[in-house]
Design a protein around this motif. Structure first.
Motif, short mmCIF file in Angstrom:
data_model
loop_
_atom_site.label_atom_id
_atom_site.label_comp_id
_atom_site.label_asym_id
_atom_site.label_seq_id
_atom_site.Cartn_x
_atom_site.Cartn_y
_atom_site.Cartn_z
N TRP A 269 -21.45 -4.35 20.67
CA TRP A 269 -20.62 -3.15 20.70
C TRP A 269 -20.92 -2.27 21.92
N ALA A 270 -22.11 -2.37 22.46
CA ALA A 270 -22.44 -1.58 23.65
C ALA A 270 -21.58 -1.97 24.84
N VAL A 271 -21.04 -3.20 24.83
CA VAL A 271 -20.15 -3.68 25.89
C VAL A 271 -18.70 -3.67 25.44
N LEU A 272 -18.44 -4.13 24.23
CA LEU A 272 -17.06 -4.29 23.77
C LEU A 272 -16.35 -2.95 23.59
N ALA A 273 -17.06 -1.93 23.10
CA ALA A 273 -16.42 -0.64 22.84
C ALA A 273 -15.93 0.03 24.13
N PRO A 274 -16.77 0.22 25.16
CA PRO A 274 -16.25 0.82 26.40
C PRO A 274 -15.25 -0.07 27.12
N ALA A 275 -15.44 -1.40 27.05
CA ALA A 275 -14.47 -2.30 27.67
C ALA A 275 -13.11 -2.18 27.01
N ALA A 276 -13.10 -2.04 25.67
CA ALA A 276 -11.83 -1.89 24.95
C ALA A 276 -11.13 -0.60 25.36
N MET A 277 -11.88 0.47 25.59
CA MET A 277 -11.29 1.73 26.02
C MET A 277 -10.59 1.58 27.38
N LEU A 278 -11.25 0.91 28.31
CA LEU A 278 -10.65 0.71 29.63
C LEU A 278 -9.40 -0.17 29.55
N VAL A 279 -9.46 -1.21 28.72
CA VAL A 279 -8.30 -2.09 28.56
C VAL A 279 -7.14 -1.35 27.92
N MET A 280 -7.41 -0.58 26.86
CA MET A 280 -6.34 0.18 26.20
C MET A 280 -5.69 1.17 27.15
N PHE A 281 -6.50 1.82 27.99
CA PHE A 281 -5.94 2.80 28.92
C PHE A 281 -5.00 2.15 29.91
#
Length: 285
Positions: A249-261
């Motif tokens: 989650w330390a990688v997936l959560a911020p990566a998901a935010m960038l992808v969603m944006f």
């Protein structure tokens, strides 16, 4: 003899376009809301508050990173720098490049057009990450310096885009008539010529912001930008990759935010372009 009908819109195309609007809004609202409201909802993440790479529990819903910081708190605090630097860089690029492009398109003499555009061509062949790296090292990873570097490498393509889109409007009979009537150059630029670049800019802005997010994120990911312990989404991805198997989650959560944006922004840009094209087709008919 059978008359040929004008082809209409493809079946299902309108539905897909309409569906893109709410989906894009949701995808864009989540990271933007997190970036704006996140620091108000959680305290700043502190190191050593828990064991490194701890799994999810009631106190830390997304677990902790390698420094024992709450991943959720990092997520809520990491959007302002990640998105703020990228959006600021794009705004500066469009402000400078847009003005240069409009002035070049409206220039009455060829030498004036060349004087405005040709110096910008020097930046076009330069490797983007190399420019950002030099600036980051020279200014010790200053966020403002990195944002200005990203803006600088985006000014030439923006200026060329605006110039190309505004050339026809700048040389049209309407523009010449306005000049003969004594209208001020600023009013001509804003009321007539600038309108002709709205659609091309709308088509470009999604890609331009995505590129800026990638460049800013790459600088932070490579350690050229913010402090390695800063609560930034790209920095969190860089630090979290070391313990990816222990705490994904330390990688997936911020990566998901960038992808969603980036996906949400491009969906909304496509939606706006679709509406503009539909209005144009209705006027033609």
């Amino acid at each position: 003899m059978k008359l040929l009908k004008r082809p209409g819109p493809r079946p299902g195309h309108c539905g897909i376009t309409l569906a893109a609007a709410p989906l894009g809004t949701v995808l864009l609202a989540l990271p933007l809301g997190c970036a704006v409201l996140g620091p108000l909802l959680a305290d700043a993440p502190a190191s050593g508050v828990s064991a490194p790479y701890a799994t999810s529990d009631a106190q830390h819903p997304l677990g902790t990173d390698g420094l024992g910081r709450d991943v959720l708190a990092l997520l809520l605090h990491g959007g302002r720098s990640a998105l703020g630097m990228a959006l600021g860089a794009v705004a500066i690029a469009y402000l400078v490049g847009g003005i240069v492009g409009l002035l070049a398109a409206s220039a009455r003499r060829r030498w004036a057009d060349e004087l405005l555009i040709r110096p910008l061509d020097v930046l076009l062949p330069l490797p983007t990450l190399l420019v950002i790296s030099v600036v980051a090292v020279g200014w010790r990873g200053s966020p403002l310096a990195i944002a200005l570097a990203v803006a600088a490498v985006n000014v030439p393509p923006v200026a060329r885009l605006v110039r190309s889109a505004a050339l026809d409007a700048a040389s049209s009979p309407v523009t010449e008539a306005l000049r003969l009537q004594g209208e001020s150059p600023i009013r001509i630029q804003l009321d007539h010529i600038a309108r002709s670049v709205i659609s091309p800019v709308a088509a470009d802005i999604g890609t331009r912001v995505t590129l800026a997010v990638f460049l800013v994120g790459s600088a932070n990911f490579l350690g050229l930008g913010l402090n390695p312990t800063a609560p930034d989404w790209a920095v969190s991805i860089s630090r979290g990759r070391e313990g990816l198997l222990l705490q994904p989650w330390a990688v997936l959560a911020p990566a998901a935010m960038l992808v969603m944006f980036t996906v949400g922004l491009n969906l909304l840009a496509d939606r706006l372009l679709g509406r503009s094209r539909h209005r144009t087709q209705e006027v033609v008919r």
